[in-house]
Design a protein around this motif. Structure first.
Motif, PDB file in Angstrom:
ATOM      1  N   HIS A   3      81.825  10.545  42.097  1.00  0.00           N
ATOM      2  CA  HIS A   3      81.600  10.871  44.203  1.00  0.00           C
ATOM      3  C   HIS A   3      81.589  11.454  44.235  1.00  0.00           C
ATOM      4  N   LYS A   4      79.927  11.558  44.668  1.00  0.00           N
ATOM      5  CA  LYS A   4      80.500  13.147  45.173  1.00  0.00           C
ATOM      6  C   LYS A   4      81.333  12.464  46.778  1.00  0.00           C
ATOM      7  N   ARG A   5      82.311  13.901  47.372  1.00  0.00           N
ATOM      8  CA  ARG A   5      82.954  13.731  48.393  1.00  0.00           C
ATOM      9  C   ARG A   5      82.342  14.154  49.817  1.00  0.00           C
ATOM     10  N   ILE A   6      82.514  13.542  50.779  1.00  0.00           N
ATOM     11  CA  ILE A   6      81.480  14.765  51.880  1.00  0.00           C
ATOM     12  C   ILE A   6      83.063  14.403  52.159  1.00  0.00           C
ATOM     13  N   LEU A   7      82.676  15.303  53.594  1.00  0.00           N
ATOM     14  CA  LEU A   7      83.545  15.507  54.974  1.00  0.00           C
ATOM     15  C   LEU A   7      82.942  15.789  56.326  1.00  0.00           C
ATOM     16  N   ILE A   8      82.485  14.756  57.081  1.00  0.00           N
ATOM     17  CA  ILE A   8      82.121  15.065  58.413  1.00  0.00           C
ATOM     18  C   ILE A   8      83.497  15.253  59.345  1.00  0.00           C
ATOM     19  N   VAL A   9      82.462  16.619  59.660  1.00  0.00           N
ATOM     20  CA  VAL A   9      83.158  16.432  60.993  1.00  0.00           C
ATOM     21  C   VAL A   9      82.672  16.584  62.405  1.00  0.00           C
ATOM     22  N   THR A  32      86.728  11.963  57.352  1.00  0.00           N
ATOM     23  CA  THR A  32      86.279  12.137  58.724  1.00  0.00           C
ATOM     24  C   THR A  32      87.235  13.421  59.226  1.00  0.00           C
ATOM     25  N   ALA A  33      86.710  14.277  60.086  1.00  0.00           N
ATOM     26  CA  ALA A  33      87.795  14.537  60.789  1.00  0.00           C
ATOM     27  C   ALA A  33      87.383  14.777  62.202  1.00  0.00           C
ATOM     28  N   SER A  34      87.975  14.169  63.567  1.00  0.00           N
ATOM     29  CA  SER A  34      87.390  14.710  64.920  1.00  0.00           C
ATOM     30  C   SER A  34      87.317  15.720  66.181  1.00  0.00           C
ATOM     31  N   SER A  35      88.190  16.774  65.067  1.00  0.00           N
ATOM     32  CA  SER A  35      88.605  18.269  65.479  1.00  0.00           C
ATOM     33  C   SER A  35      87.471  19.170  64.371  1.00  0.00           C
ATOM     34  N   GLY A  36      87.058  20.923  65.059  1.00  0.00           N
ATOM     35  CA  GLY A  36      87.268  22.152  64.099  1.00  0.00           C
ATOM     36  C   GLY A  36      88.772  22.456  63.062  1.00  0.00           C
ATOM     37  N   MET A  55      78.326  21.039  65.731  1.00  0.00           N
ATOM     38  CA  MET A  55      78.639  22.384  65.853  1.00  0.00           C
ATOM     39  C   MET A  55      78.899  22.530  67.138  1.00  0.00           C
ATOM     40  N   GLY A  56      78.958  21.045  68.103  1.00  0.00           N
ATOM     41  CA  GLY A  56      79.524  21.041  69.560  1.00  0.00           C
ATOM     42  C   GLY A  56      81.053  20.986  69.334  1.00  0.00           C
ATOM     43  N   LEU A  57      81.601  21.553  68.675  1.00  0.00           N
ATOM     44  CA  LEU A  57      82.830  20.390  68.765  1.00  0.00           C
ATOM     45  C   LEU A  57      83.554  20.844  69.852  1.00  0.00           C
ATOM     46  N   PRO A  58      84.770  20.610  70.884  1.00  0.00           N
ATOM     47  CA  PRO A  58      85.714  20.271  71.495  1.00  0.00           C
ATOM     48  C   PRO A  58      86.011  21.555  71.437  1.00  0.00           C
ATOM     49  N   ASP A  59      87.327  21.147  70.188  1.00  0.00           N
ATOM     50  CA  ASP A  59      88.544  22.847  69.841  1.00  0.00           C
ATOM     51  C   ASP A  59      87.867  23.874  69.580  1.00  0.00           C
ATOM     52  N   ILE A  60      87.243  24.465  68.396  1.00  0.00           N
ATOM     53  CA  ILE A  60      86.830  25.447  67.720  1.00  0.00           C
ATOM     54  C   ILE A  60      85.505  24.689  67.701  1.00  0.00           C
ATOM     55  N   VAL A  65      83.906  27.234  62.633  1.00  0.00           N
ATOM     56  CA  VAL A  65      84.556  25.999  61.120  1.00  0.00           C
ATOM     57  C   VAL A  65      83.699  26.424  59.841  1.00  0.00           C
ATOM     58  N   LEU A  66      83.013  26.839  59.879  1.00  0.00           N
ATOM     59  CA  LEU A  66      81.729  26.896  58.985  1.00  0.00           C
ATOM     60  C   LEU A  66      82.591  28.776  58.549  1.00  0.00           C
ATOM     61  N   ARG A  67      82.697  29.487  59.067  1.00  0.00           N
ATOM     62  CA  ARG A  67      82.886  30.832  59.136  1.00  0.00           C
ATOM     63  C   ARG A  67      84.292  30.601  58.593  1.00  0.00           C
ATOM     64  N   SER A  68      85.026  29.807  58.308  1.00  0.00           N
ATOM     65  CA  SER A  68      86.625  29.883  58.215  1.00  0.00           C
ATOM     66  C   SER A  68      86.401  29.405  57.062  1.00  0.00           C
ATOM     67  N   VAL A  69      85.433  28.139  56.320  1.00  0.00           N
ATOM     68  CA  VAL A  69      84.983  27.791  55.263  1.00  0.00           C
ATOM     69  C   VAL A  69      84.307  28.538  54.218  1.00  0.00           C
ATOM     70  N   ARG A  70      83.737  29.773  54.442  1.00  0.00           N
ATOM     71  CA  ARG A  70      82.987  30.190  53.745  1.00  0.00           C
ATOM     72  C   ARG A  70      84.543  32.101  53.328  1.00  0.00           C
ATOM     73  N   GLU A  71      84.539  31.752  54.111  1.00  0.00           N
ATOM     74  CA  GLU A  71      86.178  32.874  53.857  1.00  0.00           C
ATOM     75  C   GLU A  71      86.934  32.317  52.856  1.00  0.00           C
ATOM     76  N   ARG A  72      86.942  31.763  53.355  1.00  0.00           N
ATOM     77  CA  ARG A  72      87.860  30.649  52.182  1.00  0.00           C
ATOM     78  C   ARG A  72      87.429  30.899  50.532  1.00  0.00           C
TER      79      ARG A  72
END
Length: 74
Positions: A3-9, A32-36, A55-60, A65-72
């Protein structure tokens, strides 16, 4: 079957819940996650194949988030 895993932020619970239910009907494993910040933590523990990111999350914002994921990934 793998099963493919999907994360919804997504900070809107109704949106997150509706998308999750739809994806699970098609056999995806969904978290699911409710914040960056929460999304970044779940990226490490859940290792999703796909990231659905508000793209319009309240914290970050989603761009941070995308830049952080790419860096990791490097």
């Amino acid at each position: 079957m793998d099963h493919k895993r999907i994360l919804i932020v997504e900070d809107e619970p109704e949106v997150s819940s509706a998308v999750r239910e739809l994806l699970e009907i098609f056999g995806f494993k969904v978290e699911t996650a409710s914040s960056g910040e929460q999304g970044l933590k779940k990226m490490e523990s859940f290792s999703p194949h796909v990231l659905l990111l508000d793209m319009g999350l309240p914290d970050i914002d989603g761009y941070h988030v995308l830049r952080s994921v790419r860096e990791r990934e490097r």
